[in-house]
Design a protein around this motif. Structure first.
Motif, PDB file in Angstrom:
ATOM      1  N   TYR A  43      12.099 -21.941 -49.696  1.00  0.00           N
ATOM      2  CA  TYR A  43      10.733 -22.248 -49.262  1.00  0.00           C
ATOM      3  C   TYR A  43      10.633 -23.656 -48.669  1.00  0.00           C
ATOM      4  O   TYR A  43       9.644 -24.008 -48.058  1.00  0.00           O
ATOM      5  CB  TYR A  43       9.753 -22.113 -50.434  1.00  0.00           C
ATOM      6  N   ASN A  44      11.674 -24.474 -48.897  1.00  0.00           N
ATOM      7  CA  ASN A  44      11.743 -25.836 -48.362  1.00  0.00           C
ATOM      8  C   ASN A  44      10.499 -26.669 -48.681  1.00  0.00           C
ATOM      9  O   ASN A  44       9.988 -27.389 -47.834  1.00  0.00           O
ATOM     10  CB  ASN A  44      11.991 -25.827 -46.852  1.00  0.00           C
ATOM     11  N   LYS A  45      10.030 -26.568 -49.894  1.00  0.00           N
ATOM     12  CA  LYS A  45       8.898 -27.386 -50.320  1.00  0.00           C
ATOM     13  C   LYS A  45       9.423 -28.511 -51.204  1.00  0.00           C
ATOM     14  O   LYS A  45      10.335 -28.310 -52.001  1.00  0.00           O
ATOM     15  CB  LYS A  45       7.887 -26.546 -51.107  1.00  0.00           C
ATOM     16  N   LYS A  46       8.851 -29.667 -51.039  1.00  0.00           N
ATOM     17  CA  LYS A  46       9.254 -30.809 -51.854  1.00  0.00           C
ATOM     18  C   LYS A  46       8.350 -30.868 -53.078  1.00  0.00           C
ATOM     19  O   LYS A  46       7.301 -31.497 -53.041  1.00  0.00           O
ATOM     20  CB  LYS A  46       9.185 -32.086 -51.043  1.00  0.00           C
ATOM     21  N   ILE A  47       8.783 -30.200 -54.119  1.00  0.00           N
ATOM     22  CA  ILE A  47       7.995 -30.131 -55.338  1.00  0.00           C
ATOM     23  C   ILE A  47       8.788 -30.790 -56.462  1.00  0.00           C
ATOM     24  O   ILE A  47       9.941 -30.458 -56.707  1.00  0.00           O
ATOM     25  CB  ILE A  47       7.656 -28.678 -55.697  1.00  0.00           C
ATOM     26  N   LEU A  48       8.147 -31.727 -57.119  1.00  0.00           N
ATOM     27  CA  LEU A  48       8.718 -32.393 -58.275  1.00  0.00           C
ATOM     28  C   LEU A  48       8.110 -31.764 -59.520  1.00  0.00           C
ATOM     29  O   LEU A  48       6.885 -31.628 -59.608  1.00  0.00           O
ATOM     30  CB  LEU A  48       8.404 -33.891 -58.233  1.00  0.00           C
TER      31      LEU A  48
END
Length: 164
Positions: A43-48
């Motif tokens: 999904y190429n999401k930058k989720i921390l």
């Protein structure tokens, strides 16, 4: 597929702990979060994901519902959310020794549905709702201008908990 992996991970934790009755939730949830992150990496999401889980050992009857609730809420965040932060907490309520609190919240766009979140007719939400009922838990939704969260409180009896 993620639901099956979540259950398989619980069984793996049981074998690693050499205890077929209890799951150490900190290790389990950290592995589940890592597994979910890998699953949604495309999904190429930058989720921390920030995790604050006390050292809690739960009987499998409680660990499975907690794990699958987490799986569904993380899945929703990865699918529908944003670039941001997901916070996860599991702790023992200090006022009452066998009361537990699970919090999963994000700082995304929030839930904008026309019906209350747990009244939706999606498989994931139905699973969350069913496991909240199985835990005989109380819940509240955290909604604001930013983000969405679910706060779940459940109690267990002494036979289903083990403290280190």
């Amino acid at each position: 597929k993620d639901r099956i992996r979540a259950i398989a991970l619980i069984h793996n934790q049981l074998h690693l702990n050499n205890d077929s009755a209890y799951v150490e939730m900190g290790g389990y949830l950290n592995k589940l979060i890592s597994q979910m992150g890998e699953s949604f990496s495309s999904y190429n999401k930058k989720i921390l994901v920030r995790v604050n889980v006390e050292e809690i050992n739960l009987a499998i009857d409680y660990a499975v519902p907690v794990g699958l609730i987490m799986c569904e809420l993380l899945s929703n965040a990865y699918k529908h959310a944003f670039k941001g932060i997901i916070e996860i907490e599991l702790k023992n309520n200090s006022e009452r020794s066998l009361n537990y609190e699970l919090l999963v919240r994000d700082n995304g766009i929030g839930y904008k549905g026309k019906v209350p979140f747990l009244d939706q007719s999606s498989t994931g939400v139905e699973i969350i709702s069913a496991f909240i009922q199985q835990l005989d838990a109380k819940y509240s939704m955290i909604e604001g201008e930013v983000g969405f969260g679910l706060f779940i409180q459940f109690a267990i009896d002494e036979r289903h908990s083990k403290f280190n």
